[in-house]
Scaffold this active site. Structure first.
Site, PDB file in Angstrom:
ATOM      1  N   TYR A  16       0.806  -1.222   0.000  1.00  0.00           N
ATOM      2  CA  TYR A  16       0.000   0.000   0.000  1.00  0.00           C
ATOM      3  C   TYR A  16       0.839   1.272   0.000  1.00  0.00           C
ATOM      4  O   TYR A  16       0.294   2.370  -0.121  1.00  0.00           O
ATOM      5  CB  TYR A  16      -0.905   0.030   1.243  1.00  0.00           C
ATOM      6  N   HIS A  21      -4.215   6.627  -1.050  1.00  0.00           N
ATOM      7  CA  HIS A  21      -4.791   6.569   0.296  1.00  0.00           C
ATOM      8  C   HIS A  21      -3.724   6.725   1.376  1.00  0.00           C
ATOM      9  O   HIS A  21      -4.048   6.993   2.534  1.00  0.00           O
ATOM     10  CB  HIS A  21      -5.503   5.217   0.459  1.00  0.00           C
ATOM     11  N   TYR A  69      -5.197  -1.005   9.677  1.00  0.00           N
ATOM     12  CA  TYR A  69      -5.743  -0.535   8.408  1.00  0.00           C
ATOM     13  C   TYR A  69      -6.495   0.774   8.616  1.00  0.00           C
ATOM     14  O   TYR A  69      -6.966   1.079   9.714  1.00  0.00           O
ATOM     15  CB  TYR A  69      -6.633  -1.612   7.769  1.00  0.00           C
ATOM     16  N   ASP A  96      -5.911  11.812   2.727  1.00  0.00           N
ATOM     17  CA  ASP A  96      -6.243  12.036   1.324  1.00  0.00           C
ATOM     18  C   ASP A  96      -7.677  12.559   1.235  1.00  0.00           C
ATOM     19  O   ASP A  96      -8.520  12.223   2.057  1.00  0.00           O
ATOM     20  CB  ASP A  96      -6.103  10.736   0.532  1.00  0.00           C
TER      21      ASP A  96
END
Length: 194
Positions: A16, A21, A69, A96
């Protein structure tokens, strides 16, 4: 009571790391590098943390990236606020923002979460929406692309070229919130560009 908690949102792990994000986490890493604050340590509140100051003299800053997360960021944030005795007015969350054009940075305090699950989790866990936010514009997805897919993709080629400038400006915005307060920082970062 002069400690500030600055949290950059993202998802953990290398898969990620370059996602849109994760831009909040990228801004925290930029601040750590800019001020040569050393390396992150794992905190029991399930976050990577660095402590230091932007200026000497100046308030203590705790820079953090949750190890959970995005959608369950609230637990680590509430844990860090409790551990470091940080009031909600000194919590800055960097995230974001789909509803702001790519490359723009906007600041606000409180308000809704705009469908951002990370913010929703934080608001529920800390019992307030009145924290400061550095909203890093990533723009809307092109065409009919699902927003969830869009935020979980890496920045495109053109965006990557401009990303260092966006991270730099976002880091400047965090410093301004700490040093001059919300209203003066908004006047600086919301002014139309020449």
């Amino acid at each position: 009571m002069d400690t500030w908690l600055v949290v950059g949102l993202g998802n953990p792990g290398p898969a990620y790391a370059g996602n849109r994000h994760n831009v909040g986490a990228m801004v925290v890493e930029e601040l750590v590098a800019r001020h040569r604050l050393g390396s992150f340590k794992t905190h029991k509140a399930r976050a990577r943390v660095v402590e230091g100051r932007f200026r000497v003299p100046g308030p203590k800053i705790v820079l953090a990236v949750p190890l959970t997360y995005m959608n369950v960021s609230g637990g680590p944030v509430a844990g860090l606020m409790s551990y470091f005795d940080v009031p909600v007015e000194r919590l800055i969350v960097i995230h974001d923002e789909l509803d702001i054009d790519a490359g723009l940075v906007r600041l606000k305090q409180g308000g809704g979460e705009g469908g951002h699950n990370g913010l929703r989790s934080i608001s529920q866990s800390v019992g307030s929406r009145d924290y400061l936010r550095v909203r890093v514009g990533i723009g809307r997805p092109p065409g009919r692309q699902d927003p969830a897919d869009y935020v979980l993709r890496d920045f495109g080629k053109q965006e990557k070229a401009e990303l260092p400038f966006l991270l730099d400006e976002s880091a400047d915005a965090v410093e301004a919130l700490v040093e001059v307060g919300l209203l003066d920082a908004q006047q600086r970062f919301h002014a139309p560009r020449p």
